[in-house]
Design a protein around this motif. Structure first.
Motif, mmCIF file in Angstrom:
data_model
loop_
_atom_site.group_PDB
_atom_site.id
_atom_site.type_symbol
_atom_site.label_atom_id
_atom_site.label_comp_id
_atom_site.label_asym_id
_atom_site.label_seq_id
_atom_site.Cartn_x
_atom_site.Cartn_y
_atom_site.Cartn_z
ATOM 1 N N ASP A 39 -8.059 2.354 10.967
ATOM 2 C CA ASP A 39 -8.599 1.432 11.975
ATOM 3 C C ASP A 39 -7.872 1.601 13.312
ATOM 4 O OD1 ASP A 39 -6.206 0.395 11.009
ATOM 5 O OD2 ASP A 39 -6.807 -1.691 11.314
ATOM 6 N N CYS A 80 0.865 -1.180 0.000
ATOM 7 C CA CYS A 80 0.000 0.000 0.000
ATOM 8 C C CYS A 80 0.900 1.228 0.000
ATOM 9 C CB CYS A 80 -0.897 -0.009 1.232
ATOM 10 S SG CYS A 80 -1.892 1.497 1.454
ATOM 11 N N GLY A 125 -4.287 4.602 11.287
ATOM 12 C CA GLY A 125 -4.456 3.162 11.310
ATOM 13 C C GLY A 125 -3.987 2.539 12.603
ATOM 14 N N PHE A 139 -4.456 3.305 6.328
ATOM 15 C CA PHE A 139 -5.649 2.648 6.844
ATOM 16 C C PHE A 139 -6.262 3.508 7.942
ATOM 17 C CE2 PHE A 139 -2.843 -0.458 5.079
ATOM 18 C CZ PHE A 139 -3.661 -1.361 4.409
#
Length: 386
Positions: A275, A259, A302, A273
């Motif tokens: 999360d 990524c 993230g 991300f």
């Protein structure tokens, strides 16, 4: 060699006026080549405490079978850290600033560190200077701790592996690379790509390959896709890359996929991300999630830790944004960049990735690094590529 290290002007104590050479240390491994032994003889101390040394690498670390056989056994085991990129105050150079954080313990107890600025010029590849954490070469025994590389006793043979344990650096094209730790979320596993026809390497080996072979962020991204990346010792990391145009990106591997996220600041959580969770260790809350709301640039938060450090850095960067630029990039002096690093620096704590070993500001125009050891921001050392 001595001319490579200078003490930059600073307020307060300036540290040693130049590199100090101690007695020659033994390096007795039978498989060392003459070029390796000659390189080991260039090791010299930079600071008074022996936290920082410098070394010329004049041997082939690509084609030597002994180094190749050892590569899978060595790497960066862990690393806290924060990093960001900005332009200098005139906008004609890119500054990449980075804290390297890890709490090492010496053989006799107490906190220690041993960093080596290593100058590499591999045939047919780019010249570079990068900082390696030598402690990782024998972390079980804490052999490589502060001050041992010129004590006249410690065998320095394993330093020939230093090109592959570098944690940040700059090459002759002005590209910089920094490696930072990521936490592996429960239920997930560290990266272990198995693409057909690709060689498997660890993050720290890729860091070296990028320094040696890439001039731009785009080239670094392309190179990352050419290899299977494997998390050494069950660890995961992301790699922050910047170049002389001001481009920057962080390379992350999650769910065994690469990524790439364009971002100007990173810490120890996933930048691609969203999360984020409060960070617990052994059931104890270590850090709660914080996010910078309504920031000029958009950031993702993230899984991981280091949220407080990242939001502090981003808040400081926003003070220096040049709003006349379409990319809303920041502009500041190297001293101001170092000041931001000082705010994000960590004292030794219960977390292994606490304790800032050094702060470094790389300059893409001068091809140099300004380095402060152990939060001693009154003693400033300048490491140059040439």
């Amino acid at each position: 060699m001595d001319k490579k290290t200078e003490t930059a002007p600073s307020s307060g104590s300036t540290g040693p006026s130049g590199a100090d050479r101690g007695p020659g240390n033994p390096h007795s491994f039978e498989w060392l080549t003459d070029e390796m032994s000659a390189s080991l003889d260039t090791v010299h101390r930079v600071d008074k405490e022996g936290f920082l040394y410098e070394m010329d690498c004049s041997y082939d670390y690509y084609g030597n079978p002994y180094i190749t056989s050892l590569m899978e056994k060595f790497g960066v085991y862990d690393a806290g850290c924060s990093a960001f990129v900005t332009f200098n105050e005139t906008g004609d150079s890119v500054l990449t600033a980075r804290n390297y954080d890890y709490r090492h313990t010496g053989a006799a107890g107490g906190y220690t560190c041993l960093n080596v600025a290593i100058h590499c010029a591999p045939d047919g590849r780019y010249r570079s200077v990068a900082i390696a954490d030598a402690y990782w070469l024998d972390s079980d025994n804490a052999t490589f701790s502060a001050g041992v590389l010129d004590d006249g006793r410690t065998d320095t043979s394993m330093l020939v592996m230093l090109p592959y344990v570098c944690v940040d650096g700059i090459n002759e094209k002005g590209l910089t690379v920094s490696i930072l730790k990521l936490d592996v979320k429960e239920g997930e596993s560290s990266v272990d790509q198995k693409g057909a026809g690709k060689i498997s390497i660890g993050h720290s080996v890729l860091t070296r390959y990028i320094l040696d072979g890439c001039a731009t962020v785009d080239e670094a991204v392309a190179m990352a896709g050419d290899y299977n990346i494997k998390g050494v010792f069950g660890m995961d990391f992301h790699i922050f890359v910047t170049d002389s145009t001001g481009a920057s990106a962080v390379l992350e591997w999650r769910y065994n996929k690469l990524c790439v996220t364009k971002v100007d600041a990173v810490s120890n959580f996933y930048s691609g991300f969203d999360d984020a969770e409060d960070y617990y260790k052994n059931g104890v809350l270590m850090e709660n999630v914080v996010r910078l709301e309504n920031s000029v640039k958009e950031y993702k938060y993230g899984f991981g830790h280091g949220y407080h450090r990242l939001t502090g850095i981003v808040s400081a960067l926003e003070r220096y944004i040049d709003f006349s630029r379409e990319d809303r990039a920041a502009k500041m002096t190297g001293e101001q960049a170092m000041r931001i690093l000082s705010v994000a620096a960590q004292d030794p704590g219960t977390e292994a990735t606490s304790m800032t070993q050094y702060s470094a500001v790389y300059d893409s125009k001068t091809l140099s690094a300004t380095v402060c050891m152990h939060q001693d921001y009154g003693s400033v050392f300048r490491i140059t590529l040439d």
